[in-house]
Scaffold this active site. Structure first.
Site, PDB file in Angstrom:
ATOM      1  N   ARG A 223       5.704  37.536  22.439  1.00  0.00           N
ATOM      2  CA  ARG A 223       4.702  38.406  23.035  1.00  0.00           C
ATOM      3  C   ARG A 223       4.528  38.065  24.512  1.00  0.00           C
ATOM      4  O   ARG A 223       4.527  36.878  24.886  1.00  0.00           O
ATOM      5  CB  ARG A 223       3.355  38.233  22.328  1.00  0.00           C
ATOM      6  CG  ARG A 223       3.290  38.932  20.975  1.00  0.00           C
ATOM      7  CD  ARG A 223       3.344  40.452  21.136  1.00  0.00           C
ATOM      8  NE  ARG A 223       3.256  41.187  19.899  1.00  0.00           N
ATOM      9  CZ  ARG A 223       4.300  41.631  19.193  1.00  0.00           C
ATOM     10  NH1 ARG A 223       5.529  41.377  19.602  1.00  0.00           N
ATOM     11  NH2 ARG A 223       4.119  42.333  18.105  1.00  0.00           N
ATOM     12  N   HIS A 275      12.241  44.807  24.967  1.00  0.00           N
ATOM     13  CA  HIS A 275      11.672  44.574  23.615  1.00  0.00           C
ATOM     14  C   HIS A 275      12.656  45.029  22.533  1.00  0.00           C
ATOM     15  O   HIS A 275      12.306  45.834  21.663  1.00  0.00           O
ATOM     16  CB  HIS A 275      10.321  45.279  23.458  1.00  0.00           C
ATOM     17  CG  HIS A 275       9.450  44.634  22.421  1.00  0.00           C
ATOM     18  ND1 HIS A 275       8.124  44.338  22.632  1.00  0.00           N
ATOM     19  CD2 HIS A 275       9.732  44.215  21.161  1.00  0.00           C
ATOM     20  CE1 HIS A 275       7.624  43.771  21.538  1.00  0.00           C
ATOM     21  NE2 HIS A 275       8.581  43.679  20.630  1.00  0.00           N
TER      22      HIS A 275
HETATM   23  C1  GLV Z   1       7.634  43.700  17.222  1.00  0.00           C
HETATM   24  O1  GLV Z   1       7.325  43.267  18.274  1.00  0.00           O
HETATM   25  C2  GLV Z   1       6.971  43.362  15.996  1.00  0.00           C
HETATM   26  O2  GLV Z   1       5.889  42.766  16.047  1.00  0.00           O
HETATM   27  O3  GLV Z   1       7.515  43.680  14.919  1.00  0.00           O
END
Ligand code: GLV
Length: 311
Positions: A223, A275
């Site tokens: 994160r 991401h």
């Molecule tokens: C992605 O970031 C998740 O939390 O699955």
């Protein structure tokens, strides 16, 4: 039974869920308001506030990802409804591969060779032995534990850290504030797989970065909130010269997409990925969703998250 489904690639998810729960009425944000409101169960990833606000009768929520931070921070989240999150569901292996790539990137000097290539400089560096390249993994949940095991299986000594004590075969486990300092002092690559909560916010701050050995590297598929960005940039140093921190591979950011104005985009020792480290593999995820809804429906005990702890 009505299920509100909300995620990208909705058609594939709807078909896969309908196959597993043939009796269910599956609705989405595209259905008319009177049809999609008041579902019995919500299977959602980052639902818009307005969509969530319509749901006043939900008896259970399945978060279609591993991290529940976005859902818990949604002001329209109905109070007191149990939330189940995906556990591993095939994401851990994908993230493990991302981390493997990152560890090798630094251990085999790909960062330095890239810079040398720009200068057409032919210079070989001695290979650091894997056994002398301890890797630290912060967060030993379903994903962190699997990633730690994958890196250990590759021959790197692995140190893991969690808030409370854990014991994992083949991993040197640390816990608590003291354990964190102990781990930071001895790892050459640090991997962040903690949940985004109030207590993990900026856990990687100036003091944590200063505790790492000179020349350490950072990989964050977790994160964005875990890192104090100003402290990170200070530790990396400016220009072509490596700072205390050698480089960082970052997949998660406090604001996503990463704003165009972010200095992270053009820093010479930061690698930005959008991401993508652990996309949710559909089949395993939908199996978990169907099982969770079946358990909710049968009134069975489900392994729900602790909203106070944030994971
Ligand atoms: C992605 O970031 C998740 O939390 O699955």
């Amino acid at each position: 039974m009505r299920i509100l489904l909300h995620i990208d690639d909705i058609e594939a998810w709807r078909d896969a869920l309908a196959e597993r729960l043939p009796g269910a009425e599956i609705v989405t944000a595209d259905d008319p308001a009177d049809k999609r409101r008041d579902a019995d169960y919500l299977a959602v990833w980052k639902p818009p506030e307005a969509l969530l606000a319509e749901q006043t009768r939900a008896r259970g929520i399945v978060n279609l990802g591993a991290g529940v931070d976005a859902l818990l921070n949604n002001p329209a989240l109905p109070a007191g409804v149990p939330i189940v999150k995906l556990r591993d569901a095939g994401m851990a292996e994908l993230i493990g591969d991302y981390v493997r790539y990152g560890v090798l990137h630094f251990q085999r000097d790909f960062d330095r060779y890239r810079r040398q290539q720009a200068q057409r400089k032919w210079q070989e560096h001695a290979v650091a032995d894997k056994r002398d390249w301890p890797v630290g993994v912060l967060g030993l949940g379903a994903i962190g534990a699997r990633v730690a095991a994958m890196i250990a299986a590759d021959g790197f000594p692995v140190h893991g850290w969690s808030r409370s004590p854990k014991s994992l075969e083949g991993i040197t486990c640390h816990h608590g504030d003291e354990g964190l300092v102990e781990l930071l002092g001895q790892v050459r690559t640090l991997v962040l797989l903690l949940p985004g909560t109030n207590s993990t916010r900026h856990i990687i701050n100036a003091a944590a970065l200063a505790a790492l050995p000179e020349g350490a590297s950072l990989i964050n598929p977790g994160r964005g909130s875990l890192i104090d960005e100003a402290a990170l940039l200070a530790a990396l140093g400016e220009g072509e010269r490596e700072g205390r921190l050698r480089g960082a591979i970052l997949d998660a950011f406090p604001e996503e997409p990463l704003p165009e104005s972010s200095p992270l985009w053009w820093h010479p020792r930061i690698w930005v990925t959008p991401h993508m480290a652990g996309p949710t593999p559909l089949d395993e995820a939908v199996d978990q969703v169907a099982e969770a809804i079946r358990a909710f429906e049968a009134g069975e005990e489900v392994e729900s998250i602790d909203p106070e702890a944030g994971y």
